[in-house]
Design a protein around this motif. Structure first.
Motif: not given
Length: 287
Positions: A65, A68-69, A71-73, A142-143, A146
């Motif tokens: 988590q 992945n946080w 990577i996403s934020n 990026k994208g 994950q």
């Protein structure tokens, strides 16, 4: 020379590791993000000595988590993301090979790069026992990447083609035997629970396959086969294969310590904790 990548490093009380890690990345990655989960030692003080390093505090739940946080934020300004740990070191060969790929031009079909970790244990490179090379997806668009949604033994999943890099990443897996055993005791709880609960992750994990050219999928398939063997039998088989058939004994005395602890003791401990969970379940159902 700087590569057009953003490096992400997770930290928590890494005062003994973070400087050497940053030094191996600084000047190579275009930007560096530190995701810290409340360090109370000198980690943040050491990081403050560097310019242009972005430190973000985020509460820790588990590695998956947290990664992945990030990577996403995180506000990445580059197309490529490099994920390493504080006890990792980028080798000159790794950095040179990455730069070569960017200079030549990366195909739009390629969304990730795999690099092997060079495990250092008690100051010695663990070269045998099937422990090298072991490839991990460390760099991806990026994208298109994950982290697996697992409690333990997580890998990064890359959508699309991933190619192997020639350079290694040094992995200093322990500061001391006490640290090694304490960490593995904690990790054995996570692995035992995942195997006991038989969590169905569906598409959230890398599927095991021996036919694919992806070395991560191949290792996952071998792990799936390992888990089908009886408790308390499989650690003996695994150690025998690693230490004797895969020539782990060539790593010498420190190799003996590593292979015994990592290939036998750790996995026997997992089996013992699975057995304990089953006993508790049986006792509760009998009440």
């Amino acid at each position: 020379m700087t590569a057009p990548i953003s490096a992400v490093i997770l930290t928590y009380n890494e005062e003994n590791n973070i400087k050497d890690c940053i030094d191996s990345v600084y000047g190579f990655a275009e930007e560096i993000f530190i995701v810290d989960s409340g360090s109370t030692d000198r980690t943040l003080t050491i990081l403050a000595q560097y310019e242009n390093i972005k430190v973000i505090n985020h509460p820790f739940e588990n590695y998956s988590q947290q990664r992945n946080w990030a990577i996403s934020n995180l506000p990445f300004s580059t197309e490529w993301i490099l994920n390493i740990d504080a006890d990792h070191r980028l080798t000159p060969e790794f950095k040179q090979n990455v730069l070569q790929h960017f200079q030549i031009g990366i195909s739009q079909d390629t969304n990730g790069f795999l690099a092997s970790r060079k495990t250092m244990f008690m100051g010695k490179w663990i070269k045998y026992g099937g422990h090298y090379p072991t490839y991990h997806a460390v760099l991806f668009r990026k994208g298109f990447g994950q982290c697996e949604d697992k409690l333990y033994d997580q890998h990064f999943k890359v959508e699309g083609q991933a190619i192997k890099l020639k350079g290694d990443i040094i992995d200093l897996i322990t500061e001391s035997l006490s640290t090694f055993t304490l960490r593995h005791d904690k990790w054995s709880n996570l692995e035992a629970w995942e195997q006991f609960s038989q969590t169905n992750y569906n598409d959230r994990v890398i599927k095991g396959s021996l036919s694919t050219g992806n070395p991560i999928a191949q290792r996952r398939m071998l792990k799936n086969i390992y888990q089908k063997f009886p408790l308390f039998v499989r650690p003996f088989i695994y150690f025998f294969i690693r230490y004797f058939l895969r020539l782990g004994f060539l790593d010498g005395t420190r190799g003996l310590i590593f292979h015994f602890l990592q290939c036998f003791w750790f996995r026997f401990l997992i089996d013992a904790k699975i057995y304990e969970l089953k006993q508790r379940q049986h006792e509760q159902s009998a009440d």
